[in-house]
Design an enzyme around this catalytic site. Structure first.
Site, PDB file in Angstrom:
ATOM      1  N   GLY A 224       0.787  -1.218   0.089  1.00 42.29           N
ATOM      2  CA  GLY A 224      -0.029  -0.133   0.171  1.00 42.29           C
ATOM      3  C   GLY A 224       0.819   1.120  -0.043  1.00 42.29           C
ATOM      4  CB  ALA A 225       0.457   4.316   1.804  1.00 46.70           C
ATOM      5  CB  ALA A 226       4.216   0.948   3.479  1.00 50.81           C
ATOM      6  N   GLY A 227       4.670   1.253   0.033  1.00 49.07           N
ATOM      7  CA  GLY A 227       5.262   0.836  -0.955  1.00 49.07           C
ATOM      8  C   GLY A 227       5.309  -0.636  -1.435  1.00 49.07           C
ATOM      9  CG  ASP A 250     -11.334   4.460  -7.030  1.00 54.61           C
ATOM     10  OD1 ASP A 250     -11.203   3.639  -6.132  1.00 54.61           O
ATOM     11  OD2 ASP A 250     -12.136   4.395  -7.797  1.00 54.61           O
ATOM     12  CG  ASP A 256      -5.622  -5.159 -11.461  1.00 53.33           C
ATOM     13  OD1 ASP A 256      -5.129  -6.291 -10.921  1.00 53.33           O
ATOM     14  OD2 ASP A 256      -6.868  -4.725 -11.633  1.00 53.33           O
ATOM     15  CB  ALA A 286      -3.109   3.770 -10.654  1.00 58.53           C
ATOM     16  CB  ALA A 289      -7.317   9.474 -11.506  1.00 54.75           C
TER      17      ALA A 289
END
Length: 305
Positions: A224-227, A250, A256, A286, A289
């Site tokens: 996630g936000a941690a890479g 979003d 994907d 990604a 948006a």
């Protein structure tokens, strides 16, 4: 569109769905009804998403999959072709196009229910018929929104010089020969814990070592936000790759986009850590948006983050 004589940078074998998206203030609990936004319909499915994401980055891309002979199928074929994906391997008919019903909350997190439709009819025989397309592939990327026996048939049909990228989503028990072909196996935390079961350790590094012990040649874990974390069984210890800081709008389809970018850069000759670093930037772009395919960046936009 890829010409018949050209190799594919990435050939995706997988699902194509119509995404039916509803925004909600919060996702409902068991037995609860909540009001949502107007329904929006978008092209999606993990296979089609990966194909569009790779093509948008500049990869020569094809898709092997199935859609229905219906409006959702036409939507998907139009979206794939507009992105430059070769749809010669997309079969039409036999069942309705697959559908994913998605709720998205204000933080950008989502919940998804998938009706496989035509995706469930993609068969080992279809893989055999796609042999000429597979023969042109440098990297083959697949997921588990198609039948597991079809994925196993794909493993058996891989050209000797093609690299397999597998995202086991939705998670399911994987045959040993499928695990052994993965280079890499791409998982998030939930998928890693599912595959490892009681053997799951407490850190991503421990998950990576445990997954490598099951047979994949390499493993990438998205955080996630941690890479992400990349672990190549041939070269040494797991490597963490940080993500640029972005505001998530979003998260639908971001995994994907990550996997498509990873597959493309591996096919270009990047090492696993380098390809993962690029993929993290694509995934981060990604999430800024709405929608899945609509949110996918060009390579220039991803690098500029």
């Amino acid at each position: 569109m890829t010409r018949e004589s050209e190799p594919y940078d990435v050939l995706v074998v997988g699902s194509a769905n119509a995404d039916l998206v509803i925004g909600v203030e919060r996702r409902p609990g068991a037995g609860e009804t909540v009001l949502g936004s107007d329904l929006a319909t978008h092209p999606g499915g993990k296979g089609a998403n990966q194909a569009v994401a790779a093509a948008r980055l500049g990869a020569r891309t094809g898709l092997v999959g199935r859609v229905g002979e219906d409006a959702h199928g036409r939507l998907l074929l139009d979206s794939l072709r507009a992105a430059g994906v070769d749809t010669a391997g997309v079969l039409v008919g036999g069942a309705p196009t697959g559908v994913a019903v998605i709720t998205v909350d204000p933080s950008g997190d989502n919940s998804i229910v998938v009706s496989p439709g035509a995706n469930a009819r993609l068969s080992p025989g279809d893989i055999a018929a796609a042999g000429p397309l597979l023969a042109r592939a440098r990297v083959v990327s697949t997921q588990l929104e198609i039948p597991l026996d079809t994925v196993a048939a794909l493993v058996d049909a891989l050209p000797p010089d093609a690299r397999l990228v597998l995202n086991p989503s939705p998670p399911a028990p994987l045959p040993d020969r499928v695990l052994a072909a993965c280079d890499p196996l791409v998982v998030n935390e939930h998928e890693a814990r599912f595959i490892l079961g009681d053997a799951a350790g407490g850190t991503p590094e421990e998950w990576a070592r445990g997954l490598l012990g099951l047979g994949p040649r390499s493993v990438v874990i998205t955080l996630g936000a941690a890479g992400a974390l990349a672990a190549d069984g041939r070269t040494g210890e797991p490597v963490r790759v940080a993500s640029p800081a972005v505001t998530a709008v979003d998260t639908t389809g971001a995994g994907d986009a990550f996997t498509a970018a990873l597959a493309w850069r591996l096919g270009r000759g990047d090492d696993l850590a380098g390809a993962t670093g690029f993929a993290v930037r694509v995934g981060a772009a990604a999430v800024t948006a709405r929608g899945a395919q609509e949110s996918y960046p060009t390579a220039e936009r991803a690098v500029a983050l």
